[in-house]
Design an enzyme around this catalytic site. Structure first.
Site, PDB file in Angstrom:
ATOM      1  N   SER A 189      15.350  25.619  11.379  1.00 23.04           N
ATOM      2  CA  SER A 189      15.297  26.922  12.021  1.00 23.04           C
ATOM      3  C   SER A 189      16.698  27.423  12.348  1.00 23.04           C
ATOM      4  O   SER A 189      17.670  26.677  12.273  1.00 23.04           O
ATOM      5  CB  SER A 189      14.495  26.832  13.316  1.00 23.04           C
ATOM      6  N   LYS A 190      16.766  28.685  12.701  1.00 25.56           N
ATOM      7  CA  LYS A 190      18.052  29.279  13.081  1.00 25.56           C
ATOM      8  C   LYS A 190      18.709  28.478  14.199  1.00 25.56           C
ATOM      9  O   LYS A 190      19.906  28.266  14.210  1.00 25.56           O
ATOM     10  CB  LYS A 190      17.824  30.724  13.515  1.00 25.56           C
ATOM     11  N   ARG A 191      17.878  28.018  15.127  1.00 23.76           N
ATOM     12  CA  ARG A 191      18.390  27.236  16.249  1.00 23.76           C
ATOM     13  C   ARG A 191      19.172  26.005  15.780  1.00 23.76           C
ATOM     14  O   ARG A 191      20.178  25.645  16.362  1.00 23.76           O
ATOM     15  CB  ARG A 191      17.236  26.769  17.166  1.00 23.76           C
ATOM     16  N   GLY A 215      20.816  25.604  13.030  1.00 23.46           N
ATOM     17  CA  GLY A 215      22.112  26.007  12.507  1.00 23.46           C
ATOM     18  C   GLY A 215      23.101  26.252  13.633  1.00 23.46           C
ATOM     19  O   GLY A 215      24.236  25.792  13.608  1.00 23.46           O
ATOM     20  N   ASP A 216      22.648  26.975  14.656  1.00 27.84           N
ATOM     21  CA  ASP A 216      23.512  27.264  15.798  1.00 27.84           C
ATOM     22  C   ASP A 216      23.928  25.971  16.483  1.00 27.84           C
ATOM     23  O   ASP A 216      25.084  25.776  16.838  1.00 27.84           O
ATOM     24  CB  ASP A 216      22.769  28.151  16.810  1.00 27.84           C
TER      25      ASP A 216
END
Length: 509
Positions: free
Chosen positions: A263-265, A267-268
């Site tokens: 998920s995007k999370r 990556g962050d």
RNA sequence: GGCCCCUUCGUCUAUCGGCUAGGACGCCAGGUUUUCAUCCUGGAAAGAGGGGUUCGAUUCCCCUAGGGGCUACCA
């Protein structure tokens, strides 16, 4: 345009930036189409008007253009089966839903959200699966339970309604997935999914079946998250009496640590892009970083993504797009999810940077070039690129790690200073500086010879001079071959920098 | 919870019943006449567990365990 009857579509919904899982789905569709002389289609699935995000469609197209996987048909491109945006096909869907009603394969349902919630609560409390299905539909407000004239009245009055599929109570549904083999379900596990929503728009289920049929899609290649709804789709094809496309459900891309979908999370949290190109949400202003801006080459991203779930029959690792097309087959797609590996992604990028044309790298760097980078001329820049590209994983590192080529180092590596910088090194370097001002070396070999001669004549260990020299000139512990570096920098600059460190870091011992 | 899918080195994977289980990333060691975020060589590292089938199973079947996906008038 393909010459075969193979037609595949990538069908994202424009709800935000395109996740790399989606990019990979697009890639596999593209590879499969091209491999089989087929047609690759972009269809925008925007039937949920509440989730529409401006710019998302453009983002999808730009991303895939960047990656070099263009569409043969689709939004913007056009084609014989348009429109390719489902919102523009709105009036095509309802008739199919009514056709099903006429054939007794679907029904009107008038239940309010509150009534649906109540039904689910009731079923849960009774330890039953909370589904609108063959069992529960008989106690709901629909055209199966309501008197005929009340249904008619409600319809004429304009009451809100949806159309639900009427699934048989207990029937085996099976289909052969290209990747997974036979998959078997039973309609008793399914529910009467909504086909036509209250706003007159179709749900994904109806729209995708109708469009795939109308667009003559031969193969549906999509993510594994669609597997549970595949039997519903199979039933729809059956109800309509249409030929079914072949299905291939792709494994998911998982987060690097732990488990679950990437998920995007993640990556962050872990510091790598999850999207192909940068994106800024028009509503929230939230930014998502992309591979392109992070310094990845599109070929590297394609190669890396292709290998997340697919593998050729030999041990070749590096592929250009055309080679992937040649080697690709759905049969060699694996069944299990693949964890994203950031190190491998970096390695792929390094491989492609290494092989990249210097001129192309320069073009890539264009937006990052400052005056100092251009000050010494075109050839100088190209020489830096040639020298630095062998060391870096990302394009922009050529400029950052090679910054000393353009200006005096801002910082000097502490470890080298502590370990190698002393009076002996300082006087050695100063002697060497004086020596090259005299002997005027110019090529890399000249500098090498100069240091050899100087060291021999003064009975200094050459090795003891090399690290301080590299450090004095670049501020760093490592870098390109030292004499190449010196040759490019030139005598004047080398001498300057030696003097500079001697001033800056006066030695007492 | 229910349904479905999945299970080989830490990670991505090869193997289509008979291999010393191969490659790549990462890691470790050595080398590149002394840099390394490059390159080369070498090394450690795997078939979830239990039953079958078979002369023989990583490979076929079943069970267990673990993981994942789905379970909306979202796609």
């Amino acid at each position: 345009m393909g010459s075969s009857n193979i037609r595949v579509r990538f069908a994202p919904s424009p709800t935000g930036p395109l996740h790399i899982g989606g990019v990979r789905t697009a890639l596999y569709n593209y590879l499969f189409a091209k491999k089989n002389n087929g047609t690759f289609i972009l269809r925008i699935e925007d039937t949920d008007q509440t989730r529409f995000v401006p710019g998302a469609e453009q983002y999808i197209i730009e991303s895939l253009n960047w990656l070099g996987i263009p569409f043969d048909e689709g939004v913007e491109t056009g084609g014989d089966y348009g429109p390719y945006r489902q919102s523009e096909r709105k009036n095509m869907y309802a008739q199919y839903a009514y056709q099903l009603i006429d054939n007794g394969l679907a029904y009107y349902a008038f239940d309010t959200p509150e009534e649906l919630d109540a039904m689910r609560e009731r079923l849960k409390a009774a330890n039953m699966p909370p589904k609108y299905d063959a069992a529960s539909r008989m106690s709901m407000k629909n055209s199966l339970t309501l008197p005929e004239d009340e249904v008619k009245e409600r319809l004429e009055r304009g009451d809100d309604f949806v159309i639900r599929i009427k699934l048989p109570r207990n029937e085996e549904v099976r289909f052969e997935d290209i990747i997974r083999g036979w998959v078997v379900f039973n309609t008793s596990q399914l529910d009467d999914k909504v086909l036509l929503k209250g706003d007159g728009m179709p749900t994904y289920h109806l729209a995708n079946i109708v469009d795939d049929h109308l667009m003559k899609i031969s193969h549906v290649i999509r993510g594994e998250e669609w597997l549970p709804s595949a039997p519903l789709h199979v039933m729809l094809y059956k109800f309509f009496g249409w030929d079914m496309p072949q299905f291939a459900h792709l494994p998911l891309i998982l987060k690097p640590d732990g488990n679950g979908k990437l998920s995007k999370r993640d990556g962050d949290r872990l510091g790598f892009p999850v999207f192909p190109i940068d994106w800024e949400d028009p509503k929230t202003g939230e930014k998502s970083s992309g591979y392109r801006e992070a310094g990845y080459l599109s070929d590297a991203v394609v190669n890396m993504l292709a290998f997340l779930g697919w593998h050729p029959s030999d041990n070749q690792e590096l592929f250009h797009l055309e080679e992937l097309v040649e080697a690709f087959s759905l049969e060699r797609v694996s069944k299990s999810g693949a964890k994203f590996d950031q190190d491998k992604a970096k390695w792929f990028n390094h491989q492609f940077i290494l092989r990249a044309d210097n001129q192309d790298l320069k073009t890539l760097l264009a937006s990052r070039l400052e005056d100092k980078h251009l000050a010494k001329g075109e050839q100088y820049l190209m020489d830096v690129i040639q020298m630095m590209k062998e060391k870096v994983s990302f394009a922009q590192d050529i400029l950052s790690a090679g910054d000393f080529f353009f200006e005096v180092p801002e910082e000097y590596d502490e470890k080298v200073r502590n370990k190698k910088w002393n009076a002996e090194a300082a006087s050695g370097l100063q002697g060497f500086a004086a020596y090259i001002e005299e002997s005027k070396p110019s090529s890399s070999d000249d500098f090498d010879a100069a240091l050899n001669t100087y060291a021999t004549e003064n009975e200094i260990n050459k090795g003891k001079l090399m690290q301080p020299l590299r450090w004095a000139v670049s501020g760093q512990a490592g870098g390109p071959p030292i004499f190449d570096m010196l040759a490019l920098l030139g005598i004047e600059e080398v001498v300057n920098r030696i003097n500079l460190v001697c001033e800056k870091f006066a030695t007492s011992n």
